[in-house]
Design a protein around this motif. Structure first.
Motif, PDB file in Angstrom:
ATOM      1  N   THR A 119      31.381  40.616  57.492  1.00 21.29           N
ATOM      2  CA  THR A 119      30.356  41.657  57.362  1.00 21.29           C
ATOM      3  C   THR A 119      29.874  41.752  55.915  1.00 21.29           C
ATOM      4  O   THR A 119      30.428  41.111  55.015  1.00 21.29           O
ATOM      5  N   GLY A 120      28.874  42.591  55.713  1.00 22.84           N
ATOM      6  CA  GLY A 120      28.283  42.768  54.390  1.00 22.84           C
ATOM      7  C   GLY A 120      29.169  43.485  53.395  1.00 22.84           C
ATOM      8  O   GLY A 120      28.753  43.688  52.243  1.00 22.84           O
ATOM      9  N   GLU A 121      30.386  43.873  53.799  1.00 23.69           N
ATOM     10  CA  GLU A 121      31.322  44.427  52.823  1.00 23.69           C
ATOM     11  C   GLU A 121      32.023  43.322  52.026  1.00 23.69           C
ATOM     12  O   GLU A 121      32.658  43.604  51.006  1.00 23.69           O
ATOM     13  N   CYS A 122      31.918  42.078  52.469  1.00 22.27           N
ATOM     14  CA  CYS A 122      32.498  40.968  51.714  1.00 22.27           C
ATOM     15  C   CYS A 122      31.842  40.874  50.336  1.00 22.27           C
ATOM     16  O   CYS A 122      30.653  41.166  50.178  1.00 22.27           O
ATOM     17  N   PHE A 123      32.625  40.449  49.361  1.00 23.26           N
ATOM     18  CA  PHE A 123      32.047  40.132  48.050  1.00 23.26           C
ATOM     19  C   PHE A 123      32.902  39.066  47.380  1.00 23.26           C
ATOM     20  O   PHE A 123      34.053  38.829  47.756  1.00 23.26           O
ATOM     21  N   VAL A 124      32.305  38.400  46.394  1.00 25.58           N
ATOM     22  CA  VAL A 124      33.022  37.389  45.617  1.00 25.58           C
ATOM     23  C   VAL A 124      33.046  37.826  44.162  1.00 25.58           C
ATOM     24  O   VAL A 124      32.239  38.667  43.740  1.00 25.58           O
ATOM     25  N   PHE A 125      33.963  37.265  43.379  1.00 24.49           N
ATOM     26  CA  PHE A 125      34.096  37.711  41.994  1.00 24.49           C
ATOM     27  C   PHE A 125      34.793  36.649  41.152  1.00 24.49           C
ATOM     28  O   PHE A 125      35.395  35.708  41.674  1.00 24.49           O
ATOM     29  N   ARG A 126      34.679  36.824  39.874  1.00 24.66           N
ATOM     30  CA  ARG A 126      35.504  36.058  38.939  1.00 24.66           C
ATOM     31  C   ARG A 126      36.127  37.030  37.948  1.00 24.66           C
ATOM     32  O   ARG A 126      35.533  38.066  37.613  1.00 24.66           O
ATOM     33  N   HIS A 134      45.726  40.468  59.759  1.00 27.54           N
ATOM     34  CA  HIS A 134      45.468  41.362  58.629  1.00 27.54           C
ATOM     35  C   HIS A 134      43.965  41.442  58.373  1.00 27.54           C
ATOM     36  O   HIS A 134      43.285  40.409  58.317  1.00 27.54           O
ATOM     37  N   GLU A 135      43.482  42.649  58.205  1.00 34.65           N
ATOM     38  CA  GLU A 135      42.058  42.872  57.959  1.00 34.65           C
ATOM     39  C   GLU A 135      41.889  44.166  57.171  1.00 34.65           C
ATOM     40  O   GLU A 135      42.411  45.201  57.606  1.00 34.65           O
ATOM     41  N   PRO A 136      41.266  44.075  55.993  1.00 31.92           N
ATOM     42  CA  PRO A 136      40.684  42.926  55.306  1.00 31.92           C
ATOM     43  C   PRO A 136      41.753  42.175  54.530  1.00 31.92           C
ATOM     44  O   PRO A 136      42.929  42.550  54.543  1.00 31.92           O
ATOM     45  N   THR A 137      41.321  41.121  53.820  1.00 31.75           N
ATOM     46  CA  THR A 137      42.222  40.389  52.943  1.00 31.75           C
ATOM     47  C   THR A 137      41.518  40.100  51.619  1.00 31.75           C
ATOM     48  O   THR A 137      40.290  40.134  51.529  1.00 31.75           O
ATOM     49  N   LEU A 138      42.338  39.805  50.632  1.00 26.14           N
ATOM     50  CA  LEU A 138      41.840  39.492  49.299  1.00 26.14           C
ATOM     51  C   LEU A 138      42.299  38.084  48.949  1.00 26.14           C
ATOM     52  O   LEU A 138      43.494  37.786  48.993  1.00 26.14           O
ATOM     53  N   LEU A 139      41.346  37.208  48.644  1.00 23.51           N
ATOM     54  CA  LEU A 139      41.649  35.825  48.292  1.00 23.51           C
ATOM     55  C   LEU A 139      41.575  35.674  46.772  1.00 23.51           C
ATOM     56  O   LEU A 139      40.571  36.046  46.154  1.00 23.51           O
ATOM     57  N   GLU A 166      32.167  24.176  38.538  1.00 23.40           N
ATOM     58  CA  GLU A 166      31.580  23.923  39.864  1.00 23.40           C
ATOM     59  C   GLU A 166      32.493  23.070  40.745  1.00 23.40           C
ATOM     60  O   GLU A 166      32.542  23.258  41.952  1.00 23.40           O
ATOM     61  N   ASN A 167      33.198  22.139  40.153  1.00 25.06           N
ATOM     62  CA  ASN A 167      34.220  21.382  40.883  1.00 25.06           C
ATOM     63  C   ASN A 167      35.538  21.618  40.174  1.00 25.06           C
ATOM     64  O   ASN A 167      35.643  21.404  38.958  1.00 25.06           O
ATOM     65  N   PHE A 168      36.519  22.079  40.903  1.00 25.50           N
ATOM     66  CA  PHE A 168      37.759  22.480  40.239  1.00 25.50           C
ATOM     67  C   PHE A 168      38.990  22.016  41.018  1.00 25.50           C
ATOM     68  O   PHE A 168      38.929  21.755  42.229  1.00 25.50           O
ATOM     69  N   LEU A 169      40.083  21.922  40.278  1.00 25.86           N
ATOM     70  CA  LEU A 169      41.393  21.673  40.872  1.00 25.86           C
ATOM     71  C   LEU A 169      42.147  22.995  40.927  1.00 25.86           C
ATOM     72  O   LEU A 169      42.066  23.807  39.999  1.00 25.86           O
ATOM     73  N   ILE A 170      42.876  23.207  42.008  1.00 27.38           N
ATOM     74  CA  ILE A 170      43.547  24.490  42.244  1.00 27.38           C
ATOM     75  C   ILE A 170      44.966  24.456  41.695  1.00 27.38           C
ATOM     76  O   ILE A 170      45.743  23.539  41.996  1.00 27.38           O
ATOM     77  N   ALA A 171      45.282  25.482  40.903  1.00 28.83           N
ATOM     78  CA  ALA A 171      46.658  25.643  40.429  1.00 28.83           C
ATOM     79  C   ALA A 171      47.447  26.550  41.365  1.00 28.83           C
ATOM     80  O   ALA A 171      48.625  26.300  41.635  1.00 28.83           O
ATOM     81  N   ALA A 172      46.803  27.612  41.868  1.00 25.99           N
ATOM     82  CA  ALA A 172      47.495  28.559  42.757  1.00 25.99           C
ATOM     83  C   ALA A 172      46.489  29.291  43.629  1.00 25.99           C
ATOM     84  O   ALA A 172      45.351  29.545  43.216  1.00 25.99           O
ATOM     85  N   VAL A 173      46.917  29.620  44.842  1.00 28.47           N
ATOM     86  CA  VAL A 173      46.123  30.429  45.775  1.00 28.47           C
ATOM     87  C   VAL A 173      47.011  31.555  46.287  1.00 28.47           C
ATOM     88  O   VAL A 173      48.189  31.328  46.617  1.00 28.47           O
ATOM     89  N   GLU A 174      46.447  32.750  46.350  1.00 27.50           N
ATOM     90  CA  GLU A 174      47.154  33.890  46.946  1.00 27.50           C
ATOM     91  C   GLU A 174      46.214  34.623  47.889  1.00 27.50           C
ATOM     92  O   GLU A 174      44.991  34.656  47.683  1.00 27.50           O
ATOM     93  N   ALA A 175      46.806  35.218  48.929  1.00 23.18           N
ATOM     94  CA  ALA A 175      46.069  36.121  49.819  1.00 23.18           C
ATOM     95  C   ALA A 175      46.841  37.433  49.876  1.00 23.18           C
ATOM     96  O   ALA A 175      48.069  37.431  50.033  1.00 23.18           O
TER      97      ALA A 175
END
Length: 559
Positions: A427-434, A389-394, A541-550
């Motif tokens: 590639t430069g289309e990647c981005f991060v967010f909150r 799969h390309e792209p993906t959302l984390l 900055e240091n966190f515990l994960i409750a859930a991850v989705e892709a």
């Protein structure tokens, strides 16, 4: 002809009121760089005669097909095509898509002449299937031509340009629609405040952006459009994007905080452009346009090709009579609350994220690939579910109920090319967010700071020839993907560390820190500033994960 050189198609009083004839009468410059500066400065903008001469010269120098209709062809065919019909009642060619002829400063005879010229162009260019910009171009050229035949020849040379590296006017629905998508991508990156407003008030923001050419080719008053066209003839298609972005920036500045209705925003922008003289001068509009530090022409061409490819894959190459198939399906329309399930984001939050992704993928619907609550807390399972799969959302939700994530441009299977070692790709289309506690997006640092790059030195393999003059028959095969780091001369690799994956960790963003680091058990993570995205920490900055989705991107037609 009447002094100061108006032809019989121009209303003298209107022309005198629109553009004063006070400028120089001659132009001696021959160097392209100097001509570029003079065009931007408006050197010939206030001389009717000089602008006519410059248009003649610039259009004459356009490389064209061997057989390009000229003035003599017009003289031969106009009588047969128009016949005894009154020119003011002549139908317009179907390819203008019901676009009206802007009168600018033309008199009734001039408006009729534009219709005659358009019909003759349709006769000589049967391959043109969609070209709503052409009436405005012909109308403008007629102000600065001796007669109809000369105007016809100028328009034909623009349409018949055969330089693969020089794009002028869209002549098919595919080209037009991909231009609209490209403009939407540029708005997303360079006019984020305006884009946020459009997303908030529009059910379908791409339909707002699909109007961008009309702003320029129809709504802009003559003195503005002529200034844009002056620079366009020298610098090419990229100028159109610049000016449309500047218009949207000014619209946002004026209308921010005022109520906007979803069903009227398109008309509101058109009205704003028509009355733009109340807000900004032509000089200030161009100044704003050239202050926007856009991608290179090469990168914009790659983006355009990527958008065209996406439309072709969806079978969208001609305009549908009943409905536009390329209409962007926003999440709040395409995914109903009853069948959208996420443990991390709401439908509304997913819509916000979808408004950030490239237009060619915003045509798709979100498809859940991996959920830690369904598939377990395993990075190996995460990779297994995402590969192909390309792209993906984390998406990540912490135990403190913070929500952050990343848009990742490249298939996670690319990590296998590094032989078990941790290596960066993407590639430069990647981005991060909150998203929680507040919304913030961080794009590739080079987008906001292009000064970080410098033109790569020329090599024997890369001469000064245009982009498309190459041994490869398809520039997309040679240069894609869009915003690949190898297209940029970066000072170090830290500005292009987009994504990396190993058996014991997943990393997004690098250099001086990591925007996101997740361990192999999908249990713990950390976030900090990194050079690639120039971001602030996305959560604690240091966190515990409750859930991850892709999430992947699914074509609605394949469901």
């Amino acid at each position: 002809m009447d002094s100061p050189g108006y032809n019989c198609f121009v209303d003298r009083d209107k022309m005198d009121a629109a553009i004063q004839d006070l400028g120089p009468k001659e132009l001696s410059c021959t160097e392209l760089q100097e001509l570029k500066q003079l065009a931007r400065q408006g050197y010939w903008a206030q001389s009717h005669a000089l602008r006519g001469k410059v248009y003649q010269r610039l259009i004459r120098d356009i490389p064209c097909r061997t057989v390009t209709p000229d003035a003599s062809v017009y003289s031969d065919i106009v009588g047969k095509i128009v016949g005894k019909h009154s020119s003011s009642y002549l139908p317009l060619p179907e390819f203008v898509d019901n676009t009206q002829v802007p009168s600018y400063c033309l008199n009734a005879r001039g408006e009729g002449a534009v219709r005659k010229i358009l019909l003759c162009i349709a006769n000589q260019f049967p391959d043109i299937s969609f070209c709503p910009a052409l009436p405005a171009v012909v109308a403008l050229l007629l102000h600065y031509s001796i007669d109809e035949a000369e105007c016809f020849e100028k328009a034909c040379r623009i349409l018949a340009c055969n330089d693969p590296g020089r794009r002028l006017i869209d002549q098919s629905f595919l080209a037009f629609e991909s231009s609209c998508m490209t403009f939407g991508d540029l708005v997303n990156k360079y006019c984020q405040a305006a884009h946020k407003l459009m997303v908030a008030v529009s059910e379908d923001v791409l339909q707002v952006y699909a109007d961008w050419q009309r702003w320029l080719f129809g709504e802009l008053p003559l003195c503005y459009f002529a200034r844009v066209f002056d620079v366009f003839l020298v610098e090419g298609y990229k100028v159109l994007y610049r000016v449309a972005l500047a218009i949207l920036k000014f619209f946002h500045k004026v209308r921010a905080g005022q109520p906007l209705e979803s069903d009227s925003v398109k008309q509101d922008i058109r009205t704003f452009v028509k009355d733009i003289a109340k807000t900004v001068s032509p000089e200030k509009l161009l100044e704003k346009a050239f202050a926007i530090r856009l991608f290179s022409r090469k990168e914009i061409q790659l983006l355009q090709m990527a958008n065209e490819k996406a439309l072709k894959q969806k079978g969208i190459t001609v305009k549908q009579k009943s409905v536009s198939l390329s209409k962007r399906q926003f999440v709040h329309l395409a995914v109903h609350a009853e069948n959208f399930r996420s443990e991390i984001v709401s439908v509304r939050e997913m819509r916000d994220i979808w408004s950030w992704v490239p237009e060619r993928f915003a045509l798709c619907q979100p498809l859940l690939l991996f959920s830690s609550l369904q598939h377990g807390y395993s990075l190996a399972r995460f990779y297994f579910q995402c590969e192909g799969h390309e792209p993906t959302l984390l998406l990540i939700k912490t135990t403190q109920k913070e929500v952050c994530g990343a848009y990742l441009s490249t298939d996670w299977s690319e990590r296998n090319k590094f032989g078990g070692k941790l290596g960066f790709f993407g590639t430069g289309e990647c981005f991060v967010f909150r998203l929680q506690p507040e919304v913030q997006r961080y794009e590739w640092v080079v987008i906001k700071h292009p000064e970080l790059t410098k033109p790569p030195p020329l090599t024997a393999a890369e001469p000064t020839a245009p982009l498309s003059h190459s041994a490869s028959s398809d520039p997309a095969d040679r240069l894609s993907p869009f915003l690949a780091a190898r297209h940029f001369n970066l000072p170090s690799k830290t500005e292009s560390m987009f994504m990396a994956g190993g058996s014991d960790c997943l990393i997004v963003g690098g250099g001086g820190g990591q925007a996101l680091y997740i361990d192999g058990d999908l249990n713990r993570g950390r976030t900090s500033h990194c050079d690639t995205f120039n971001n602030q920490p996305l959560c604690s900055e240091n966190f515990l994960i409750a859930a991850v989705e892709a999430w992947g991107f699914q074509d609605p037609d394949t469901q």
